[in-house]
Scaffold this motif. Sequence first.
Motif, PDB file in Angstrom:
ATOM      1  N   MET A  70       0.841  -1.194   0.000  1.00 56.58           N
ATOM      2  CA  MET A  70       0.000   0.000   0.000  1.00 56.58           C
ATOM      3  C   MET A  70       0.873   1.240   0.000  1.00 56.58           C
ATOM      4  SD  MET A  70      -2.561   1.447   2.974  1.00 56.58           S
ATOM      5  CE  MET A  70      -4.050   0.637   2.399  1.00 56.58           C
ATOM      6  N   TYR A 126       0.933   4.993   1.001  1.00 59.02           N
ATOM      7  CA  TYR A 126       0.258   6.001   1.820  1.00 59.02           C
ATOM      8  C   TYR A 126       0.900   7.336   1.483  1.00 59.02           C
ATOM      9  CZ  TYR A 126      -0.208   8.803   6.165  1.00 59.02           C
ATOM     10  OH  TYR A 126      -0.395   9.810   7.081  1.00 59.02           O
ATOM     11  N   THR A 142       1.353  11.060   1.949  1.00 55.98           N
ATOM     12  CA  THR A 142       1.088  11.910   3.110  1.00 55.98           C
ATOM     13  C   THR A 142       1.676  13.302   2.960  1.00 55.98           C
ATOM     14  OG1 THR A 142       1.473  12.166   5.488  1.00 55.98           O
ATOM     15  CG2 THR A 142       3.121  10.913   4.264  1.00 55.98           C
ATOM     16  N   GLU A 158      -3.235   9.318  11.198  1.00 52.60           N
ATOM     17  CA  GLU A 158      -3.560   8.695   9.918  1.00 52.60           C
ATOM     18  C   GLU A 158      -2.944   7.301   9.810  1.00 52.60           C
ATOM     19  OE1 GLU A 158      -3.988  12.876   7.394  1.00 52.60           O
ATOM     20  OE2 GLU A 158      -2.375  11.478   6.908  1.00 52.60           O
ATOM     21  N   LEU A 159      -1.720   7.161  10.269  1.00 51.49           N
ATOM     22  CA  LEU A 159      -1.050   5.867  10.197  1.00 51.49           C
ATOM     23  C   LEU A 159      -1.774   4.832  11.063  1.00 51.49           C
ATOM     24  CD1 LEU A 159       1.303   4.447   8.886  1.00 51.49           C
ATOM     25  CD2 LEU A 159       2.763   5.201  10.765  1.00 51.49           C
ATOM     26  N   LEU A 188      -4.847   3.687   9.190  1.00 50.63           N
ATOM     27  CA  LEU A 188      -4.499   2.805   8.084  1.00 50.63           C
ATOM     28  C   LEU A 188      -4.167   1.397   8.558  1.00 50.63           C
ATOM     29  CD1 LEU A 188      -2.209   4.763   5.581  1.00 50.63           C
ATOM     30  CD2 LEU A 188      -4.507   3.880   5.210  1.00 50.63           C
ATOM     31  N   ILE A 245       3.396  -1.049   4.132  1.00 49.26           N
ATOM     32  CA  ILE A 245       2.957   0.325   3.897  1.00 49.26           C
ATOM     33  C   ILE A 245       4.142   1.170   3.438  1.00 49.26           C
ATOM     34  CG2 ILE A 245       1.955   2.400   4.929  1.00 49.26           C
ATOM     35  CD1 ILE A 245       0.548   0.602   6.957  1.00 49.26           C
ATOM     36  N   MET A 302       5.183   4.667   3.122  1.00 51.76           N
ATOM     37  CA  MET A 302       4.862   6.048   3.494  1.00 51.76           C
ATOM     38  C   MET A 302       5.617   6.978   2.553  1.00 51.76           C
ATOM     39  SD  MET A 302       5.053   5.909   7.666  1.00 51.76           S
ATOM     40  CE  MET A 302       4.700   7.658   7.834  1.00 51.76           C
ATOM     41  N   ALA A 321      -3.464   4.943  -0.652  1.00 53.68           N
ATOM     42  CA  ALA A 321      -4.253   5.534   0.429  1.00 53.68           C
ATOM     43  C   ALA A 321      -3.948   7.019   0.550  1.00 53.68           C
ATOM     44  CB  ALA A 321      -3.954   4.837   1.757  1.00 53.68           C
TER      45      ALA A 321
END
Length: 275
Positions: free
Chosen positions: A156, A158, A160, A168-169, A172, A183, A185, A241
């Motif tokens: 995923m 993310y 940001t 937010e994390l 998720l 994830i 980031m 995301a």
Amino acid sequence: MVNILVPTDLSALSKASVQYAVKIVNKLGGTLTLLHVMTMLSPTRTAMRQRAKALEKELVETAQEDLEAFAHSLSKQVKFPDPIRCRVVVSSSSFTDTVRKEARKQHTGLIVMGTHGASGLQKVVLGSNTTTLISASAVPVLAVPEAAAFKGFRNMIYATDMRHLDKELKMLISYVEKFNTTIHMVHIASSGRQAVVAEEKLEEAAARSEYKKIVTIVLVDTNLDTALDQYIENSKADVLAMFTHGLSFYEKLFNRSLTRRMAFHVKIPLLAFKH
């Protein structure tokens, strides 16, 4: 467990999103509700109202039968214990308002909808039910492209802006930890100096989360769309995301929210949260 609501008009696009939702519920447990929204305007004349009411009843019955037949056709794919629920709602409100109201009634944790690409002025000016819902819904919305295949959310992205990293994390992780998702980031900085500061903040947030499968990435680029598109392609991610925030004056003027733009043209599902 998660209660998923899937608005559907039984088109090929919406059927694809239903099948995607089935696979998510199979993994997470919970319930799945199919929602068909019918918009009806009430005539002013008495005779016309009576005719409209009879037609409305017939249309609702037909829609309910079609919805239940589709739900039955999915039965071989279903592993969760509760049967698929079917709801036909007649409303004079907008599609978005109706879905939001139904989501509250059903205690929905995720709304899944299909989406397809747009180009040129469509991408900038014209809305769609999915992108409008992304802007308005307090419940997370998963926008699923027509050709997307469910692969279990192995990776995923993310994306940001780092304004609310910890909150937010945490949100998720609650959705993806059962998938053992990695994830990514990702923050896009406009300069090398900003990138150094961003890298440190991302790493600190990842450590605080205590989630083991996080990769932190800072890209330096002045074009958010291009940089994000390129990383999506290179990483072979399964889902993107993003969190929507209040739009700036210029975003409102040109209808250019990044989250809404990505819903139009990414080739992977977009999981959008309203902050």
